[in-house]
Design an enzyme around this catalytic site. Structure first.
Site, PDB file in Angstrom:
ATOM      1  N   THR A  96     -27.066-105.967  -1.802  1.00 33.55           N
ATOM      2  CA  THR A  96     -28.516-105.910  -2.048  1.00 33.55           C
ATOM      3  C   THR A  96     -28.809-106.790  -3.251  1.00 33.55           C
ATOM      4  O   THR A  96     -28.377-106.480  -4.369  1.00 33.55           O
ATOM      5  CB  THR A  96     -28.969-104.462  -2.338  1.00 33.55           C
ATOM      6  OG1 THR A  96     -28.667-103.657  -1.210  1.00 33.55           O
ATOM      7  CG2 THR A  96     -30.470-104.414  -2.608  1.00 33.55           C
ATOM      8  N   LYS A 171     -35.483-104.868   2.877  1.00 39.78           N
ATOM      9  CA  LYS A 171     -34.801-103.798   2.125  1.00 39.78           C
ATOM     10  C   LYS A 171     -35.625-103.365   0.897  1.00 39.78           C
ATOM     11  O   LYS A 171     -35.824-102.173   0.652  1.00 39.78           O
ATOM     12  CB  LYS A 171     -33.421-104.312   1.696  1.00 39.78           C
ATOM     13  CG  LYS A 171     -32.726-103.500   0.646  1.00 39.78           C
ATOM     14  CD  LYS A 171     -31.741-102.520   1.182  1.00 39.78           C
ATOM     15  CE  LYS A 171     -31.205-101.646   0.059  1.00 39.78           C
ATOM     16  NZ  LYS A 171     -30.345-100.601   0.489  1.00 39.78           N
ATOM     17  N   LYS A 246     -32.501-100.139  -9.448  1.00 39.25           N
ATOM     18  CA  LYS A 246     -32.119-101.525  -9.130  1.00 39.25           C
ATOM     19  C   LYS A 246     -33.056-102.102  -8.054  1.00 39.25           C
ATOM     20  O   LYS A 246     -33.586-103.204  -8.195  1.00 39.25           O
ATOM     21  CB  LYS A 246     -30.669-101.567  -8.633  1.00 39.25           C
ATOM     22  CG  LYS A 246     -30.254-102.934  -8.122  1.00 39.25           C
ATOM     23  CD  LYS A 246     -28.916-102.930  -7.390  1.00 39.25           C
ATOM     24  CE  LYS A 246     -28.685-104.276  -6.711  1.00 39.25           C
ATOM     25  NZ  LYS A 246     -27.436-104.357  -5.964  1.00 39.25           N
TER      26      LYS A 246
HETATM   27  P1  NAD Z   1     -19.299-100.940  -5.855  1.00 39.12           P
HETATM   28  O1  NAD Z   1     -19.473-101.233  -7.302  1.00 39.12           O
HETATM   29  O2  NAD Z   1     -18.612 -99.688  -5.451  1.00 39.12           O
HETATM   30  O3  NAD Z   1     -18.514-102.163  -5.158  1.00 39.12           O
HETATM   31  C1  NAD Z   1     -18.665-103.503  -5.510  1.00 39.12           C
HETATM   32  C2  NAD Z   1     -17.281-104.115  -5.525  1.00 39.12           C
HETATM   33  O4  NAD Z   1     -17.397-105.513  -5.782  1.00 39.12           O
HETATM   34  C3  NAD Z   1     -16.377-103.530  -6.628  1.00 39.12           C
HETATM   35  O5  NAD Z   1     -15.197-103.016  -6.037  1.00 39.12           O
HETATM   36  C4  NAD Z   1     -16.112-104.721  -7.554  1.00 39.12           C
HETATM   37  O6  NAD Z   1     -14.808-104.696  -8.111  1.00 39.12           O
HETATM   38  C5  NAD Z   1     -16.289-105.875  -6.582  1.00 39.12           C
HETATM   39  N1  NAD Z   1     -16.570-107.142  -7.234  1.00 39.12           N
HETATM   40  C6  NAD Z   1     -17.472-107.432  -8.202  1.00 39.12           C
HETATM   41  N2  NAD Z   1     -17.449-108.733  -8.526  1.00 39.12           N
HETATM   42  C7  NAD Z   1     -16.516-109.308  -7.707  1.00 39.12           C
HETATM   43  C8  NAD Z   1     -16.011-110.607  -7.559  1.00 39.12           C
HETATM   44  N3  NAD Z   1     -16.485-111.630  -8.297  1.00 39.12           N
HETATM   45  N4  NAD Z   1     -15.056-110.834  -6.633  1.00 39.12           N
HETATM   46  C9  NAD Z   1     -14.572-109.804  -5.891  1.00 39.12           C
HETATM   47  N5  NAD Z   1     -14.993-108.540  -5.984  1.00 39.12           N
HETATM   48  C10 NAD Z   1     -15.950-108.287  -6.898  1.00 39.12           C
HETATM   49  O7  NAD Z   1     -20.766-101.036  -5.216  1.00 39.12           O
HETATM   50  P2  NAD Z   1     -21.229-100.491  -3.783  1.00 39.12           P
HETATM   51  O8  NAD Z   1     -21.793 -99.122  -3.934  1.00 39.12           O
HETATM   52  O9  NAD Z   1     -20.153-100.741  -2.791  1.00 39.12           O
HETATM   53  O10 NAD Z   1     -22.477-101.457  -3.527  1.00 39.12           O
HETATM   54  C11 NAD Z   1     -22.301-102.789  -3.065  1.00 39.12           C
HETATM   55  C12 NAD Z   1     -23.665-103.332  -2.698  1.00 39.12           C
HETATM   56  O11 NAD Z   1     -24.255-102.510  -1.699  1.00 39.12           O
HETATM   57  C13 NAD Z   1     -24.658-103.364  -3.878  1.00 39.12           C
HETATM   58  O12 NAD Z   1     -25.406-104.560  -3.797  1.00 39.12           O
HETATM   59  C14 NAD Z   1     -25.533-102.141  -3.633  1.00 39.12           C
HETATM   60  O13 NAD Z   1     -26.834-102.281  -4.159  1.00 39.12           O
HETATM   61  C15 NAD Z   1     -25.552-102.092  -2.105  1.00 39.12           C
HETATM   62  N6  NAD Z   1     -25.806-100.764  -1.538  1.00 39.12           N
HETATM   63  C16 NAD Z   1     -25.137 -99.667  -2.001  1.00 39.12           C
HETATM   64  C17 NAD Z   1     -25.409 -98.417  -1.426  1.00 39.12           C
HETATM   65  C18 NAD Z   1     -24.683 -97.183  -1.911  1.00 39.12           C
HETATM   66  O14 NAD Z   1     -25.114 -96.081  -1.557  1.00 39.12           O
HETATM   67  N7  NAD Z   1     -23.597 -97.304  -2.672  1.00 39.12           N
HETATM   68  C19 NAD Z   1     -26.355 -98.296  -0.402  1.00 39.12           C
HETATM   69  C20 NAD Z   1     -26.981 -99.439   0.081  1.00 39.12           C
HETATM   70  C21 NAD Z   1     -26.709-100.671  -0.507  1.00 39.12           C
END
Ligand code: NAD
Length: 296
Positions: A96, A171, A246
């Protein structure tokens, strides 16, 4: 079976990658977190040491990163993944992020001879694990058609919302409605309490009257009327207040740059800013009702 690179194996990306493996694809993954890599390997994925290694020779690449800055950093520049992928690779960014970054990265992908869609999701970690996510997709028709098979392995509802960036636009518009409506429903329950109107009575009336909405009937912010809502588990998330903030900030950024008037969206962002600033970032976003009561 496709060769799929997956970058960003966190709370969402981890289970999404697992569903692609379960659908029979060969997954190669990269994440900065050793724990995320371990889980991915445990699910049958093959891990590599860099993002570019996760892209080299792949048919499809999925990214699931925290925010727009991470997406720019991973995709663009001389050591970005667009520079090493084979021409014609399909990129699916499900992070997102802001609409402008999505459009900039899509333009760079097209220039490099790649196919790309932005495909943010709703449905949370539960939906990611169950493979029931909703994907809101922006990008060219051809890229969408090619991506559908992979999105169907991770989700249940797949909607093509238009050109590049329109998945992100959908979204943030949806989540702005959600943030505003959760505050509206919460205010109604707080007012009902002051007026001596029972929670269940208000629910019975509003859930079948013109106040009906998802924040009332699926995610009710008081315990009782909807047993599955986070209010019944002391506002354990669910969808955290930090995530809601966010998305509301992304909506405000987009409103400012596009010139849209969104006064209630701005107020909702301000309320969630105060709520998370008071130490509630990890609480479910429906816990904002306690903030309105003045008790958090
Ligand atoms: P998260 O922090 O659990 O996962 C993100 C991952 O990206 C982490 O494991 C981190 O180590 C990795 N990362 C960061 N920079 C990196 C890089 N340069 N190279 C490789 N890996 C890297 O977050 P999440 O909850 O999985 O969310 C991910 C996305 O999904 C976000 O944009 C969030 O807004 C969106 N989202 C989350 C939810 C939710 O409920 N968690 C729901 C809808 C959308």
């Amino acid at each position: 079976m496709a060769k799929i690179g997956f970058i960003g194996l966190g709370n969402m990306g981890g289970p999404m990658a697992a569903n692609l493996i379960n659908a029979g694809h060969a997954l190669t993954g990269f994440d900065l977190s050793a724990d995320a890599i371990d889980t991915f390997r445990g699910n049958g994925g093959d891990s590599v040491a860099t993002a570019t290694d996760a892209v080299t020779g792949m048919d499809v690449v999925v990214t699931m990163l925290p925010a727009g800055t991470h997406v720019r950093q991973v995709y663009l520049g001389d050591d970005g993944i667009l520079a090493v992928a084979k021409p014609g690779t399909l990129f699916i960014d499900s992070s997102t992020i802001d609409v402008q970054t999505a459009r900039d990265v899509a333009a760079a992908a097209a220039e490099a001879g790649m196919m790309m869609i932005d495909a943010p999701v709703s449905g949370g970690v539960g939906g990611a694990s169950a493979g029931t996510l909703t994907f809101m997709v922006g990008g060219p028709e051809g890229a969408f058609a090619r991506a559908e098979e992979y999105l169907n392995a991770m989700g249940k509802t797949i909607v093509h919302a238009g050109g590049a960036g329109n998945g992100q636009a959908a979204k943030i518009c949806n989540n702005m409605i959600l943030g505003i409506s959760m505050i509206g429903v919460s205010e109604a329950f707080v007012l009902a309490e002051k007026l001596g109107l029972d929670h269940q009575k208000l629910y019975d009336i509003s859930s079948t009257a013109s106040g009906q909405c998802w924040s009332m009937t699926t995610y009710c912010p008081v315990p009782g009327p909807v047993p599955t809502s986070p209010a019944n588990r002391d506002y354990e998330a669910g969808f955290t207040a930090a995530m809601m903030l966010k998305d509301l900030k992304l909506a405000q950024d987009a409103a400012n740059t596009s010139g849209a008037s969104t006064p209630l969206g701005a107020e909702a962002a301000q309320i969630y800013n105060l709520y998370t600033g008071a130490g509630n970032g990890a609480v479910d976003f429906s816990g904002v009702i306690n903030f309105l009561r003045g008790i958090s």
